[in-house]
Design a protein around this motif. Structure first.
Motif, PDB file in Angstrom:
ATOM      1  N   GLU A 117       6.384  -4.863  -4.222  1.00 49.55           N
ATOM      2  CA  GLU A 117       5.743  -3.779  -4.783  1.00 49.55           C
ATOM      3  C   GLU A 117       6.597  -2.592  -4.442  1.00 49.55           C
ATOM      4  O   GLU A 117       7.078  -2.366  -3.476  1.00 49.55           O
ATOM      5  CB  GLU A 117       4.219  -3.382  -4.060  1.00 49.55           C
ATOM      6  CG  GLU A 117       3.746  -2.319  -4.555  1.00 49.55           C
ATOM      7  CD  GLU A 117       2.081  -2.172  -4.199  1.00 49.55           C
ATOM      8  OE1 GLU A 117       1.685  -1.014  -3.584  1.00 49.55           O
ATOM      9  OE2 GLU A 117       1.570  -3.206  -4.328  1.00 49.55           O
ATOM     10  N   HIS A 167       3.634   2.974  -9.393  1.00 45.48           N
ATOM     11  CA  HIS A 167       4.020   1.702  -8.366  1.00 45.48           C
ATOM     12  C   HIS A 167       3.853   0.537  -9.522  1.00 45.48           C
ATOM     13  O   HIS A 167       2.868   0.488 -10.301  1.00 45.48           O
ATOM     14  CB  HIS A 167       3.231   1.851  -7.331  1.00 45.48           C
ATOM     15  CG  HIS A 167       1.811   1.510  -7.272  1.00 45.48           C
ATOM     16  ND1 HIS A 167       0.759   2.147  -7.597  1.00 45.48           N
ATOM     17  CD2 HIS A 167       1.171   0.093  -6.754  1.00 45.48           C
ATOM     18  CE1 HIS A 167      -0.399   1.392  -7.317  1.00 45.48           C
ATOM     19  NE2 HIS A 167      -0.260   0.389  -6.917  1.00 45.48           N
ATOM     20  N   ASN A 168       4.231  -0.551  -8.861  1.00 46.34           N
ATOM     21  CA  ASN A 168       4.049  -2.004  -9.615  1.00 46.34           C
ATOM     22  C   ASN A 168       3.151  -2.777  -8.917  1.00 46.34           C
ATOM     23  O   ASN A 168       3.088  -2.617  -7.557  1.00 46.34           O
ATOM     24  CB  ASN A 168       5.265  -2.415 -10.037  1.00 46.34           C
ATOM     25  CG  ASN A 168       6.030  -2.911  -8.737  1.00 46.34           C
ATOM     26  OD1 ASN A 168       6.342  -2.085  -7.553  1.00 46.34           O
ATOM     27  ND2 ASN A 168       6.410  -4.127  -8.502  1.00 46.34           N
ATOM     28  N   HIS A 169       2.482  -3.626  -9.601  1.00 50.52           N
ATOM     29  CA  HIS A 169       1.913  -4.658  -9.058  1.00 50.52           C
ATOM     30  C   HIS A 169       2.658  -5.886  -9.212  1.00 50.52           C
ATOM     31  O   HIS A 169       2.519  -6.581 -10.566  1.00 50.52           O
ATOM     32  CB  HIS A 169       0.468  -4.922  -9.304  1.00 50.52           C
ATOM     33  CG  HIS A 169      -0.474  -3.766  -8.627  1.00 50.52           C
ATOM     34  ND1 HIS A 169      -2.002  -3.792  -9.133  1.00 50.52           N
ATOM     35  CD2 HIS A 169      -0.336  -2.930  -7.689  1.00 50.52           C
ATOM     36  CE1 HIS A 169      -2.325  -2.738  -8.422  1.00 50.52           C
ATOM     37  NE2 HIS A 169      -1.541  -2.340  -7.572  1.00 50.52           N
ATOM     38  N   ASP A 180      -5.390   2.153  -3.312  1.00 48.02           N
ATOM     39  CA  ASP A 180      -4.558   2.957  -4.508  1.00 48.02           C
ATOM     40  C   ASP A 180      -5.322   4.032  -4.677  1.00 48.02           C
ATOM     41  O   ASP A 180      -4.630   5.292  -4.768  1.00 48.02           O
ATOM     42  CB  ASP A 180      -4.466   1.953  -5.520  1.00 48.02           C
ATOM     43  CG  ASP A 180      -3.265   0.889  -5.498  1.00 48.02           C
ATOM     44  OD1 ASP A 180      -2.232   0.987  -4.607  1.00 48.02           O
ATOM     45  OD2 ASP A 180      -3.500  -0.045  -6.489  1.00 48.02           O
TER      46      ASP A 180
END
Length: 218
Positions: A117, A167-169, A180
């Motif tokens: 992440e 942001h990435n998962h 989040d």
């Protein structure tokens, strides 16, 4: 009388005759993988759920696939990266964002295939055009620590007028967690104090995304 030879009906010949758009995704992937890659291409797309999910899959996950040799993995990674680079403007073209969908396309192309992440910001000018994209923190498979002080110090240094958080998962599911949501509220409040408003927070997954602004959560 000599008979004219009819070209074999192969994906490669059809690509030359009718163009790449005449081929299915499986056929295109089979060409990338090389001789004997047709069956592997179909299995990869079926198992992962299509081209979008394949393009976001970490290399470490793909490396263990049966039949995907190092040479094939290299060709596949190179082809996917070319596709990603084609999906966003080069450095000489400054993108201006007119909505969450444009932001998501930009982010997925550049940051969608990370194995851990990462949390970052898009720093925008007064027209909504990108000044700079920056990763603020990197973490594990399940999180990345974010310090508001560091984030807004960087935004001020680049004279950002507004921000978009992202942001990435790595799991591929862009649905935000309660953590989040809490972080988004904290950073929104800090942005209001600093005079650098947070316009959105976009979470990206395997070809999918979630916009806090569009969901009415920001």
């Amino acid at each position: 009388m000599r008979r004219r030879r009819v070209p074999a009906d192969t994906p490669g010949n059809r690509l030359l005759e009718h163009g790449a758009r005449s081929l299915t995704s499986g056929e295109l992937l089979g060409l990338v993988l090389g001789p004997g890659g047709d069956g592997l291409a179909r299995r990869l797309l079926d198992d992962l759920g299509g081209v979008a999910a394949l393009s976001q899959a970490p290399l470490g996950q793909l490396a263990h696939r049966a039949g995907l040799s190092p040479a094939r993995l290299i060709r596949l990674a190179a082809a996917l990266e070319l596709g990603r680079r084609a999906g966003y403007p080069g450095d000489e073209h400054v993108p201006c964002f007119r909505g969450a969908a444009e932001v998501a396309r930009y982010l997925i192309a550049r940051f969608g295939n990370r194995e851990v992440e990462e949390f970052g910001i898009l720093m925008l000018d007064s027209r909504g055009c990108l000044r700079r994209a920056e990763i603020i923190s990197r973490g594990s498979l399940t999180g990345a620590p974010v310090h508001p002080r560091d984030l807004f110090r960087l935004a001020a240094a680049y004279q950002a007028v507004s921000l978009i958080l992202f942001h990435n998962h790595p799991s591929g599911d862009p649905e935000p967690s309660e953590a989040d949501r809490q972080l988004t509220r904290r950073l929104q409040e800090a942005g209001a104090i600093m005079g650098i408003p947070v316009l959105d927070h976009v979470v990206i997954g395997a070809g999918k995304w979630h916009s806090f602004s569009e969901a009415g959560e920001l």
